[in-house]
Design a protein around this motif. Structure first.
Motif, PDB file in Angstrom:
ATOM      1  N   PRO A   1       0.822  -1.220   0.000  1.00 32.92           N
ATOM      2  CA  PRO A   1       0.000   0.000   0.000  1.00 32.92           C
ATOM      3  C   PRO A   1       0.849   1.260   0.000  1.00 32.92           C
ATOM      4  O   PRO A   1       1.906   1.320   0.629  1.00 32.92           O
ATOM      5  N   GLU A   2       0.365   2.280  -0.714  1.00 25.21           N
ATOM      6  CA  GLU A   2       1.071   3.559  -0.801  1.00 25.21           C
ATOM      7  C   GLU A   2       0.638   4.522   0.300  1.00 25.21           C
ATOM      8  O   GLU A   2       1.292   5.544   0.521  1.00 25.21           O
ATOM      9  N   VAL A   3      -0.480   4.225   0.960  1.00 19.04           N
ATOM     10  CA  VAL A   3      -0.946   5.020   2.100  1.00 19.04           C
ATOM     11  C   VAL A   3      -1.302   4.053   3.217  1.00 19.04           C
ATOM     12  O   VAL A   3      -1.405   2.840   3.006  1.00 19.04           O
ATOM     13  N   ALA A   4      -1.490   4.584   4.418  1.00 17.25           N
ATOM     14  CA  ALA A   4      -1.858   3.733   5.552  1.00 17.25           C
ATOM     15  C   ALA A   4      -3.184   3.029   5.254  1.00 17.25           C
ATOM     16  O   ALA A   4      -4.141   3.652   4.807  1.00 17.25           O
ATOM     17  N   PHE A   5      -3.244   1.728   5.516  1.00 17.67           N
ATOM     18  CA  PHE A   5      -4.385   0.901   5.134  1.00 17.67           C
ATOM     19  C   PHE A   5      -4.747   0.006   6.320  1.00 17.67           C
ATOM     20  O   PHE A   5      -3.988  -0.885   6.692  1.00 17.67           O
ATOM     21  N   ALA A   6      -5.906   0.286   6.932  1.00 21.09           N
ATOM     22  CA  ALA A   6      -6.362  -0.501   8.076  1.00 21.09           C
ATOM     23  C   ALA A   6      -7.130  -1.722   7.599  1.00 21.09           C
ATOM     24  O   ALA A   6      -7.985  -1.628   6.717  1.00 21.09           O
TER      25      ALA A   6
ATOM     26  N   PHE B   1     -14.605  -4.107  11.857  1.00 21.43           N
ATOM     27  CA  PHE B   1     -14.588  -2.697  11.466  1.00 21.43           C
ATOM     28  C   PHE B   1     -14.303  -1.790  12.656  1.00 21.43           C
ATOM     29  O   PHE B   1     -13.558  -0.813  12.546  1.00 21.43           O
ATOM     30  N   SER B   2     -14.887  -2.089  13.814  1.00 15.53           N
ATOM     31  CA  SER B   2     -14.680  -1.246  14.979  1.00 15.53           C
ATOM     32  C   SER B   2     -13.205  -1.186  15.362  1.00 15.53           C
ATOM     33  O   SER B   2     -12.663  -0.106  15.649  1.00 15.53           O
ATOM     34  N   GLN B   3     -12.531  -2.316  15.327  1.00 12.05           N
ATOM     35  CA  GLN B   3     -11.103  -2.345  15.641  1.00 12.05           C
ATOM     36  C   GLN B   3     -10.289  -1.615  14.569  1.00 12.05           C
ATOM     37  O   GLN B   3      -9.307  -0.928  14.874  1.00 12.05           O
ATOM     38  N   ALA B   4     -10.706  -1.767  13.301  1.00 10.75           N
ATOM     39  CA  ALA B   4      -9.995  -1.085  12.214  1.00 10.75           C
ATOM     40  C   ALA B   4     -10.114   0.434  12.334  1.00 10.75           C
ATOM     41  O   ALA B   4      -9.166   1.173  12.056  1.00 10.75           O
ATOM     42  N   VAL B   5     -11.277   0.923  12.769  1.00 13.31           N
ATOM     43  CA  VAL B   5     -11.458   2.365  12.961  1.00 13.31           C
ATOM     44  C   VAL B   5     -10.568   2.864  14.096  1.00 13.31           C
ATOM     45  O   VAL B   5      -9.970   3.943  14.007  1.00 13.31           O
ATOM     46  N   ALA B   6     -10.471   2.087  15.176  1.00 14.27           N
ATOM     47  CA  ALA B   6      -9.582   2.464  16.276  1.00 14.27           C
ATOM     48  C   ALA B   6      -8.136   2.551  15.791  1.00 14.27           C
ATOM     49  O   ALA B   6      -7.368   3.425  16.221  1.00 14.27           O
ATOM     50  N   THR B   7      -7.752   1.672  14.876  1.00 14.56           N
ATOM     51  CA  THR B   7      -6.411   1.732  14.288  1.00 14.56           C
ATOM     52  C   THR B   7      -6.273   2.965  13.401  1.00 14.56           C
ATOM     53  O   THR B   7      -5.258   3.670  13.443  1.00 14.56           O
ATOM     54  N   LEU B   8      -7.295   3.239  12.603  1.00 19.05           N
ATOM     55  CA  LEU B   8      -7.284   4.399  11.706  1.00 19.05           C
ATOM     56  C   LEU B   8      -7.092   5.699  12.481  1.00 19.05           C
ATOM     57  O   LEU B   8      -6.486   6.645  11.983  1.00 19.05           O
TER      58      LEU B   8
END
Length: 525
Positions: free
Chosen positions: A373-378, A407-414
């Protein structure tokens, strides 16, 4: 030039007797004279010969005559006001309000084009949106009177994050307004249509806007339609200067997020979407899904008594989706004691019923070039950040079909990127409320691109105005108007905030000594 008149020479009653005008092509204009139009444009040389050697000579020519333009119809307009300081900006907003009040359509579009693309951007900015001159003028007056805050740009722009919706956000006519009014959006969707032609038995525009919209209820068509609209939205936003620094996707949306992050090309994205949707639709068995308003631990405990029902998605701290055979999910909804809401779906996605689609999809991905990935990718499978290894592993994309969406965990990472704005990219906002509930710290500006109940331009223009007004971001204003047939028109000039600095005269009797020190007159008793 504008009125076709020759002004008279000042302070001249009759020409000098030594000038033989009759022997030359020149004559003296001693009164206002008509300036007939000839084959060539009107041109004039203006000279000023001042005392003391101040000389100026200017040649001016009339502009080309307006041509008939193919102006695209718009049901929403953006107008930017920008100035070096806040008082000047508010004064300029008031002048603009008077200019646009009572106009609409083509003229309002030309005024907006002139202000947005023809005037320099300064530190202080405000953007208003409206369907007509009355609505735009009302917003400008709020800016002028201090009713709306003014944005001040300084330093680097805050990071931008894109969230990509999954299946279920589709509806007939999604993106129709942008397809008609935005050349970049239309070109991107037409490109998708051309790449999809070998795989679909119906043209993409017919599927989205024409007589085949009833097929959007089917998984294989819905997924293709959603992804194509998302691609066109990203292309258009990026052309306008809004580019993501981080991305996340929900289920199907993770494929589009991968394309936006540079993991795979557009042709491969569309081909894999066709394969994915076809495989998932072809899985046997009647399935069901339901949203449960409870935390994951409570839901997991409740599932113990309902064989075949499993968690499909961890969407928010207290929002979980369950999936499984239709009868089992219906019984869970009735008997679990938890507040459940059924989803309108044809299959039990992210359940054991999807296992048959995993291996064929992994095989399809294995033949696809994948890049880091070229940008941060959760990741919505692990909930953490994607790595070069995870995102290029074909097996990962098989897991994304079968395993629950975190998704909830991915948003926390984002949240770790410190985004100033989060854009939901899709036909209708589904993720924003879930992401808000999962966001622990200071909230960014939440923006949506399309909405079922609102015209396309009104929704996305509101998002663009909010983005400029409430974050440190800005837009590529000339690009936003490109290809729309606009022309420059007369608008209010910049109201320079003039201040007078005048040195008062010295009081009578003041003298200067040889050291240039000022001495006041002495008082004697």
């Amino acid at each position: 030039m504008e009125h076709g008149l020759v002004p008279p020479s000042l302070h001249v009653v009759r020409p000098n007797d030594h000038i033989r005008f009759e022997e030359s092509p020149f004559f003296l204009a001693d009164r206002v004279m008509a300036w007939p139009r000839g084959e060539e444009p009107r041109r004039a040389a203006v000279s000023a010969f001042g005392m003391g050697g101040v000389n100026a000579h200017v040649i001016v020519e009339e502009p080309p005559a307006p041509v008939v333009r193919g102006v695209l119809a718009q049901d929403s307009h953006l107008l930017r006001v920008s100035a070096a300081d806040e008082p000047t900006l508010r004064a300029l907003a008031g002048a603009y309000a008077e200019r646009v009040a009572g106009i609409s359509g083509e003229e309002l579009g030309d005024v907006a084009f002139t202000a947005n693309a023809g005037r320099a951007g300064h530190r202080f900015r405000a953007v208003v949106r409206g369907a007509d001159g009355r609505e735009v003028a009302a917003g400008l007056r709020e800016v002028a009177t201090g009713g709306l805050p003014v944005s001040r740009r300084g330093g680097a722009a805050a990071p931008v994050a894109f969230m990509f919706t999954g299946q279920g956000s589709q509806y007939a006519g999604m993106g129709r307004g942008l397809y008609a009014a935005e050349p970049v959006f239309r070109a991107a969707l037409d490109e998708c249509a051309g790449l999809l032609a070998p795989y679909l038995d119906v043209p993409l525009p017919d599927l989205l806007f024409g007589g085949a919209t009833d097929r959007l209820d089917r998984t294989r068509y819905a997924q293709v339609g959603i992804v194509s609209v998302q691609v066109a939205l990203v292309r258009w936003l990026e052309s306008a200067g809004v580019r993501p620094d981080a991305v996340v996707g929900h289920s199907l949306g993770e494929l589009t997020a991968a394309w936006a992050a540079g993991v795979l090309g557009l042709e491969d994205l569309l081909r894999l979407t066709v394969v994915r949707g076809g495989l998932m639709e072809s899985q046997p068995g009647a399935g069901a899904m339901a949203v449960v308003h409870a935390d994951a631990g409570t839901v997991s405990s409740a599932l113990a008594g309902f064989a075949g029902v499993e968690i499909a998605a961890f969407n928010a701290p207290r929002v979980v989706t369950v999936t499984g055979p239709a009868g089992a999910v219906e019984r869970f909804s009735r008997e679990s004691g938890l507040r459940c809401r059924p989803l309108v779906v044809s299959h039990a996605f992210h359940s054991a019923a999807m296992q048959g689609a995993v291996a064929p999809f992994v095989e399809a991905v294995a033949g696809t070039p994948l890049s880091p990935p070229e940008v941060a990718f959760a990741s919505s499978v692990t909930g953490g950040w994607h790595t070069a290894e995870s995102v290029t592993d074909p097996g990962y994309w098989g897991r994304a079909i079968r395993e629950p969406v975190r998704f909830s965990q991915a948003v926390a990472t984002l949240e770790e990127v410190g985004a100033g704005s989060v854009w939901e990219i899709g036909p209708h906002p589904q993720l924003t409320s879930l992401a808000r509930a999962s966001w622990a710290g200071a909230h960014p500006v939440w923006l949506s691109t399309l909405r079922r109940e609102r015209t396309d331009q009104a929704e996305v223009h509101t998002a663009l105005a909010t983005y400029v007004n409430q974050t440190s971001g800005d837009l590529d204003w000339p690009a936003l108007h490109q290809g729309k047939g606009r022309q420059t028109v007369t608008i209010p000039t910049y109201p320079f905030n003039r201040q007078r600095y005048w040195v008062s005269a010295d009081p009578p009797g003041t003298t200067m000594n040889h050291t240039n020190e000022m001495r006041r007159p002495q008082r004697h008793g």
